[in-house]
Design a protein around this motif. Structure first.
Motif, PDB file in Angstrom:
ATOM      1  N   PHE A 158       0.824  -1.201   0.000  1.00 51.59           N
ATOM      2  CA  PHE A 158       0.000   0.000   0.000  1.00 51.59           C
ATOM      3  C   PHE A 158       0.861   1.254   0.000  1.00 51.59           C
ATOM      4  O   PHE A 158       0.604   2.196  -0.769  1.00 51.59           O
ATOM      5  N   SER A 159       1.873   1.306   0.853  1.00 51.53           N
ATOM      6  CA  SER A 159       2.681   2.515   0.990  1.00 51.53           C
ATOM      7  C   SER A 159       3.379   2.871  -0.311  1.00 51.53           C
ATOM      8  O   SER A 159       3.446   4.049  -0.690  1.00 51.53           O
ATOM      9  N   LEU A 177       2.514   2.084  -3.491  1.00 47.88           N
ATOM     10  CA  LEU A 177       1.567   2.576  -4.491  1.00 47.88           C
ATOM     11  C   LEU A 177       1.000   3.929  -4.088  1.00 47.88           C
ATOM     12  O   LEU A 177       0.811   4.826  -4.920  1.00 47.88           O
ATOM     13  N   TRP A 178       0.739   4.108  -2.798  1.00 51.21           N
ATOM     14  CA  TRP A 178       0.167   5.367  -2.330  1.00 51.21           C
ATOM     15  C   TRP A 178       1.127   6.528  -2.550  1.00 51.21           C
ATOM     16  O   TRP A 178       0.720   7.615  -2.952  1.00 51.21           O
ATOM     17  N   LEU A 186       1.020   7.266  -6.352  1.00 49.63           N
ATOM     18  CA  LEU A 186      -0.256   7.647  -6.948  1.00 49.63           C
ATOM     19  C   LEU A 186      -1.002   8.748  -6.195  1.00 49.63           C
ATOM     20  O   LEU A 186      -1.927   9.345  -6.746  1.00 49.63           O
ATOM     21  N   ALA A 198      -8.480   7.810  -4.100  1.00 51.11           N
ATOM     22  CA  ALA A 198      -7.308   7.029  -4.504  1.00 51.11           C
ATOM     23  C   ALA A 198      -6.878   6.070  -3.403  1.00 51.11           C
ATOM     24  O   ALA A 198      -6.481   4.936  -3.678  1.00 51.11           O
ATOM     25  N   THR A 199      -6.955   6.504  -2.147  1.00 49.30           N
ATOM     26  CA  THR A 199      -6.576   5.623  -1.035  1.00 49.30           C
ATOM     27  C   THR A 199      -7.474   4.408  -0.984  1.00 49.30           C
ATOM     28  O   THR A 199      -7.003   3.268  -0.801  1.00 49.30           O
ATOM     29  N   ALA A 213      -9.149   3.024  -3.444  1.00 48.61           N
ATOM     30  CA  ALA A 213      -8.876   2.157  -4.586  1.00 48.61           C
ATOM     31  C   ALA A 213      -7.566   1.392  -4.399  1.00 48.61           C
ATOM     32  O   ALA A 213      -7.483   0.186  -4.689  1.00 48.61           O
ATOM     33  N   ILE A 214      -6.531   2.059  -3.922  1.00 49.30           N
ATOM     34  CA  ILE A 214      -5.240   1.400  -3.719  1.00 49.30           C
ATOM     35  C   ILE A 214      -5.348   0.323  -2.646  1.00 49.30           C
ATOM     36  O   ILE A 214      -4.843  -0.797  -2.815  1.00 49.30           O
ATOM     37  N   ALA A 215      -6.014   0.634  -1.541  1.00 53.06           N
ATOM     38  CA  ALA A 215      -6.153  -0.345  -0.461  1.00 53.06           C
ATOM     39  C   ALA A 215      -6.912  -1.575  -0.935  1.00 53.06           C
ATOM     40  O   ALA A 215      -6.533  -2.715  -0.622  1.00 53.06           O
ATOM     41  N   ALA A 228      -7.152  -2.688  -4.008  1.00 54.53           N
ATOM     42  CA  ALA A 228      -6.337  -3.410  -4.978  1.00 54.53           C
ATOM     43  C   ALA A 228      -5.259  -4.237  -4.282  1.00 54.53           C
ATOM     44  O   ALA A 228      -5.038  -5.406  -4.619  1.00 54.53           O
ATOM     45  N   VAL A 229      -4.588  -3.653  -3.315  1.00 56.89           N
ATOM     46  CA  VAL A 229      -3.534  -4.378  -2.596  1.00 56.89           C
ATOM     47  C   VAL A 229      -4.129  -5.535  -1.802  1.00 56.89           C
ATOM     48  O   VAL A 229      -3.539  -6.624  -1.728  1.00 56.89           O
TER      49      VAL A 229
END
Length: 392
Positions: free
Chosen positions: A127-128, A130-131, A134, A353-354, A356-358, A360-361
């Motif tokens: 997560f970190s 990608l975050w 992005l 975005a957070t 979506a990233i969370a 996805a991970v």
């Protein structure tokens, strides 16, 4: 190249890294149970290493390349075209790269405080990374890299002003922390006190010292603006520490060590966006208000919303950064419309975005450890180590 400016930025780079390692690691580590202290150190250290590599490979180019209004493009991937003679303003670009890298390190590390004691290490790292790429890097470009929120962007000649990271660092990290705390759910045991308040105080002291590089270095010069930013930073931290302690005494009949040092951090976060635009008296006002506002935000999140943002990342950093960003306009360092508009846009993007990233991970690695691992502590269950061996 200006040698004095370059020397100061290199020193400031070391100070900001000192905030993460060991400052934030100790501050967070002392606040958790003894069985989780090494997991905090591991998460902070792992993030520092991974963000540094990713900043080189793509993050710096996204944030400070010349791609356009929304992102910097990929023209500076792996510092392509940059050598020892390359300049950014009157600084070696390598020095500017390294200084900004330390901001990219500490911002996702701040988020760790929201989900400690129950998160999987694989999720933290995935997560970190990608975050940072992005969320953090694009927002840095919008405000600091000539993007659409800066001067000449959508708000006209006077864009949104964020001297050292009220929006770029603290709002983004605070909102991401709050959302992740909701997504991951509360700890199974929320009543355990900090295992080592002395460690918390040491970490807070290191953060306070390192913050001089964080805010003073953001002047990108060894000049009066940097000096005034350092003075404002110190006064705000001191005032917030005192106001937090006094407000705690009024409400609960005593002032705590963890409270007064948390107040100092709240004052540091709150003055960050305004530190280059205000003097010590304005900073005093910001600090006094921050100590009360951020403490009440802790109560709101914990006791009224019942969100287990474990180490109060949103209440201290998110609320502090948002409050300080508004204080830029209140003290004449920016326009109200631009400050409020930028806060709204950055906040909306960060939350979307957070999430979506969370999600996805979480499709690849578990977001949370199982109940047994959480009960035994992440030190032993995840890393096979103990922070304290009483038999040695």
């Amino acid at each position: 190249m200006n040698a004095a400016d370059t020397a100061w930025i290199m020193a400031a780079t070391a100070l900001v890294l000192f905030m993460s390692l060991p400052g934030l690691a100790l501050f967070y580590g002392g606040l958790v149970r003894a069985r989780n202290v090494l997991s905090i150190f591991m998460q902070c250290f792992g993030i520092a290493a991974l963000m540094s590599v990713l900043w080189l490979l793509a993050g710096y180019s996204i944030a400070f390349g010349e791609g356009g209004a929304f992102w910097g493009g990929l023209g500076r991937v792996a510092l392509h075209g940059i050598d020892a003679a390359s300049l950014r303003g009157n600084l070696p670009e390598a020095a500017f790269f390294a200084f900004q890298m330390t901001f990219a390190v500490i911002t996702p590390a701040l988020i760790v405080g929201a989900y400690v004691e129950r998160v999987s290490f694989a999720f933290v790292m995935g997560f970190s990374g990608l975050w940072m790429l992005l969320v953090y890097a694009p927002v840095a470009h919008w405000l600091w890299g000539g993007g659409f929120l800066s001067d000449g962007g959508i708000f006209g000649a006077v864009g949104a002003h964020d001297f050292a990271g009220g929006m770029v660092v603290h709002e983004t990290a605070g909102l991401a922390a709050l959302l992740l705390a909701v997504m991951i759910g509360p700890r199974r045991n929320r009543t355990t006190p900090p295992h080592n308040p002395g460690m918390v105080a040491m970490g807070a002291g290191m953060l306070w010292v390192g913050w001089f590089g964080f805010n003073g270095g953001s002047a990108l010069a060894a000049d009066g603006t940097a000096a005034m930013a350092i003075a404002a930073t110190h006064i705000s931290a001191a005032a917030a520490a005192l106001s937090w302690a006094v407000w705690e005494r009024i409400k609960f009949g005593r002032s705590s060590l963890v409270g007064i040092v948390t107040g100092a951090v709240a004052g540091l976060a709150s003055v960050t966006p305004a530190s280059g635009y205000v003097g010590p008296v304005a900073a005093l006002t910001i600090g006094v208000l921050a100590g009360v506002i951020c403490q009440e935000a802790v109560n709101l999140v914990r006791n009224r919303l019942h969100i287990d943002d474990t180490l109060d990342v949103f209440a201290v950093h998110g609320v502090g950064g948002i409050f300080g960003t508004l204080m830029v306009a209140a003290f004449g360092g920016g326009a109200w419309g631009a400050q409020i508009g930028a806060l709204a846009l950055v906040g909306a993007y960060t939350l979307a975005a957070t999430w979506a990233i969370a999600r996805a991970v979480a499709l690849v690695v578990p977001m949370r450890v199982d109940a047994e691992a959480e009960s035994n502590g992440l030190d032993l269950s995840t890393h096979g180590e103990r922070g304290y061996d009483m038999n040695s």
